[in-house]
Design a protein around this motif. Structure first.
Motif, mmCIF file in Angstrom:
data_model
loop_
_atom_site.group_PDB
_atom_site.id
_atom_site.type_symbol
_atom_site.label_atom_id
_atom_site.label_comp_id
_atom_site.label_asym_id
_atom_site.label_seq_id
_atom_site.Cartn_x
_atom_site.Cartn_y
_atom_site.Cartn_z
ATOM 1 N N CYS A 226 -24.065 64.729 23.173
ATOM 2 C CA CYS A 226 -22.595 64.473 22.526
ATOM 3 C C CYS A 226 -22.538 65.909 21.859
ATOM 4 O O CYS A 226 -23.277 66.295 21.255
ATOM 5 N N ARG A 227 -21.164 66.527 22.321
ATOM 6 C CA ARG A 227 -21.049 67.870 21.834
ATOM 7 C C ARG A 227 -19.747 67.597 21.093
ATOM 8 O O ARG A 227 -18.913 67.224 21.510
ATOM 9 N N ALA A 228 -19.899 68.522 19.889
ATOM 10 C CA ALA A 228 -18.406 68.574 19.066
ATOM 11 C C ALA A 228 -17.653 69.474 19.764
ATOM 12 O O ALA A 228 -17.722 70.728 20.318
ATOM 13 N N LYS A 239 -19.339 63.991 15.987
ATOM 14 C CA LYS A 239 -20.462 64.029 16.804
ATOM 15 C C LYS A 239 -21.397 63.148 16.096
ATOM 16 O O LYS A 239 -22.213 62.669 16.866
ATOM 17 N N GLU A 240 -21.698 63.362 14.811
ATOM 18 C CA GLU A 240 -22.712 62.626 14.107
ATOM 19 C C GLU A 240 -22.762 61.256 14.056
ATOM 20 O O GLU A 240 -23.389 60.344 14.502
ATOM 21 N N MET A 299 -20.737 64.435 26.924
ATOM 22 C CA MET A 299 -19.383 64.159 26.396
ATOM 23 C C MET A 299 -18.965 64.911 25.143
ATOM 24 O O MET A 299 -19.893 65.391 24.470
ATOM 25 N N TYR A 300 -17.760 65.057 25.117
ATOM 26 C CA TYR A 300 -17.323 66.068 23.887
ATOM 27 C C TYR A 300 -16.330 65.131 23.138
ATOM 28 O O TYR A 300 -15.366 64.268 23.454
ATOM 29 N N VAL A 301 -16.638 65.424 21.680
ATOM 30 C CA VAL A 301 -15.617 64.671 20.581
ATOM 31 C C VAL A 301 -15.093 65.385 19.616
ATOM 32 O O VAL A 301 -15.543 66.740 19.387
ATOM 33 N N ARG A 302 -14.059 64.929 19.021
ATOM 34 C CA ARG A 302 -13.375 65.555 18.036
ATOM 35 C C ARG A 302 -12.810 64.465 16.957
ATOM 36 O O ARG A 302 -12.998 63.448 17.135
ATOM 37 N N GLN A 303 -12.625 65.010 15.849
ATOM 38 C CA GLN A 303 -11.950 64.072 14.747
ATOM 39 C C GLN A 303 -10.526 63.506 15.207
ATOM 40 O O GLN A 303 -9.807 64.446 15.889
ATOM 41 N N ARG A 304 -10.544 62.224 15.190
ATOM 42 C CA ARG A 304 -9.451 61.511 15.839
ATOM 43 C C ARG A 304 -8.158 61.699 14.579
ATOM 44 O O ARG A 304 -8.505 61.494 13.343
ATOM 45 N N ALA A 316 -16.344 56.321 26.553
ATOM 46 C CA ALA A 316 -17.091 57.281 26.562
ATOM 47 C C ALA A 316 -18.537 57.205 27.055
ATOM 48 O O ALA A 316 -18.765 56.301 27.301
ATOM 49 N N GLY A 317 -18.942 58.430 27.806
ATOM 50 C CA GLY A 317 -20.318 58.444 28.271
ATOM 51 C C GLY A 317 -20.373 57.817 29.521
ATOM 52 O O GLY A 317 -19.442 57.159 30.057
ATOM 53 N N PRO A 318 -21.706 57.655 30.005
ATOM 54 C CA PRO A 318 -21.964 57.165 31.238
ATOM 55 C C PRO A 318 -21.489 55.520 31.344
ATOM 56 O O PRO A 318 -21.451 54.915 30.460
ATOM 57 N N TYR A 319 -20.956 55.158 32.547
ATOM 58 C CA TYR A 319 -20.529 53.848 32.566
ATOM 59 C C TYR A 319 -19.105 53.732 31.989
ATOM 60 O O TYR A 319 -18.543 52.471 31.919
#
Length: 469
Positions: A226-228, A239-240, A299-304, A316-319
């Motif tokens: 997971c990347r920020a 990410k955390e 996968m890349y994430v940010r604060q919502r 998110a992520g595989p599948y």
């Protein structure tokens, strides 16, 4: 530049029982949760099932010959639990045991090491009828199953893998419900996660009681990279949060003997974790000979901006499935050239993951137990060095090469990676997506079960035989 792998590096391919075996009604096998799930309307994209799949139950000798042609030294396969113990607390099914003894002996005779997964998602339906992974009893029954396999197959197995991707079993089976048994309840998903962890520990103990400390035991996790989206504190917190649910829920108990307190705090509105009993952490945390890592994408994430991601939020992520509700986490759409699964391609993520795990757990051997890509293949007449049809799949060849290079880079950086298994040996039943997604380095014509070479299989053959890239 050419990178040569260590002399004892283990090259292999992988499959799973329900995805390739077929023969679901033969020799005493009873239904698994996937047989039941496939019977429900609308659960499988093309309305199919694993009832026939690749018919490997009958064609395993042909497939072993193909493995010999590839030159691989190992085959990662899984055992169908309901072939071994068809009824709740019932007798061991000798026909099921003898089938797997024949398969394992044939692999041994071909000088191919059997890497056996005890559980690759096909829970016996009779255990789901009693609550499945959401209840503790299933973990206890898994201990008995592991003991039976160790007793009956022990001398034929090279490496035992307790679980494959418990992330999928828990979150996809009991959270989003897109996999069997199709339950949508994140409280049950968290209970399932703990009981899968517990089952892992109980199985390791059972195998070692039966076979001694010399038995090689592993677990396979689809740890997510997971990347920020940025270096901002807010995105780093996102990410955390994702890492807690994707990775720490498995790594913490299995290797550190604890659940991260932040994970428990994050799920206060979902579960009170009363399913965790005194002594469970000691049971779960068992010495392992290696950690299997399945890797496909990042996968890349940010604060919502909104306060809460619900179960129906962007997956998110595989599948492509959501995790339990997470405050403030938004998963960004993947970028770049996407595979047929809609996944991005970032081989650097595999390198980074291997290096990170090697630093976090010094001395633990790592194996890439699944890595591959699905593409829309086209069959052409002629051109195969073995005669007949062939599939030219340049995208899969490139994906394979770039990810094997990433493994080489990780080894160069000091990561103790001892093997690589291409997913998959064959096109197969791709779970809720049916037969429309093809991961194989060998194509399967489902009309006549013919195996057809792909360029990716031929390229993998070159890499394996040269032990270099």
């Amino acid at each position: 530049m050419t990178f040569t792998f260590p002399p004892d590096f283990l090259w292999g391919t992988a499959t799973a029982s329900y995805q390739v075996e077929g023969a679901v009604h033969e020799d005493g096998r009873t239904p698994s949760i996937w047989d039941t799930f496939c019977e429900r309307s609308g659960t499988i994209a093309d309305g199919s099932s694993g009832a026939v799949a690749c018919d490997q139950y009958h064609r395993y000798r042909e497939d072993i010959e193909l493995m010999q042609e590839l030159g691989v030294g190992a085959y990662r396969l899984s055992i169908s639990w309901s072939r071994i113990i068809p009824e709740y607390r019932g007798p061991v099914n000798d026909k099921g045991v003898q089938h797997y003894r024949r398969v394992l002996q044939a692999l041994r005779d071909a000088h191919i090491r059997p890497v056996v997964t005890l559980y690759h998602w096909d829970l016996p339906q009779y255990l789901q009828d009693r609550g499945g992974w959401a209840v503790r009893e299933t973990a206890e029954e898994f201990e008995r199953y592991a003991d039976v396999l160790a007793r009956e197959l022990g001398e034929l197995v090279d490496t035992w893998t307790t679980l494959n991707e418990p992330w999928c079993s828990a979150y996809l089976g009991y959270g989003s419900g897109v996999h069997a048994p199709g339950i949508q309840d994140y409280g049950q998903a968290l209970a399932a996660a703990h009981h899968l962890n517990l089952a892992h520990g109980l199985a390791v103990q059972a195998i070692r009681r039966r076979l001694g400390d010399e038995a090689k035991v592993s677990v396979t996790l689809n740890l997510q990279v997971c990347r920020a989206a940025s270096a901002s504190p807010a995105d780093m917190r996102a990410k955390e949060q994702s890492d807690l649910f994707a990775n720490e829920i498995w790594l913490g108990p299995m290797f550190d003997g604890r659940y991260d307190p932040r994970l428990l705090q994050s799920t206060e509105g979902i579960s009170d974790w009363a399913f965790v009993h005194h002594g469970d952490m000691e049971t779960i945390r068992q010495p392992l000979d290696s950690l299997g890592i399945n890797y496909y994408s990042t996968m890349y994430v940010r604060q919502r901006e909104h306060d809460l991601v619900t179960a129906s939020a962007r997956p998110a992520g595989p599948y492509s499935s959501p995790m339990p509700a997470q405050e403030g986490v938004e998963v960004l759409p993947p970028e770049g050239q996407l595979t047929a699964m809609g996944w991005n391609q970032e081989p650097e993520g595999l390198r980074d993951l291997l290096v990170e795990m090697s630093k976090r757990y010094p001395g633990l051997q790592l194996m890439v137990t699944e890595n591959g890509s699905a593409w829309d293949d086209t069959v052409e007449n002629g051109g195969s060095p073995f005669g007949g049809e062939i599939v030219h799949d340049p995208h899969r060849v490139t994906y394979l090469e770039e990810h094997i290079k990433a493994v080489a880079e990780a080894i160069d950086e000091g990561a103790p990676v001892s093997g690589y298994f291409a997913w998959s040996l064959l096109d197969n039943f791709e779970w809720s997506l049916g037969y429309g997604k093809r991961f194989g380095i060998l194509r399967v014509n489902y009309d006549n079960q013919e195996r057809i070479w792909k360029d990716s299989g031929l390229r993998f053959r070159e890499i394996v035989r040269g032990n270099a890239i």
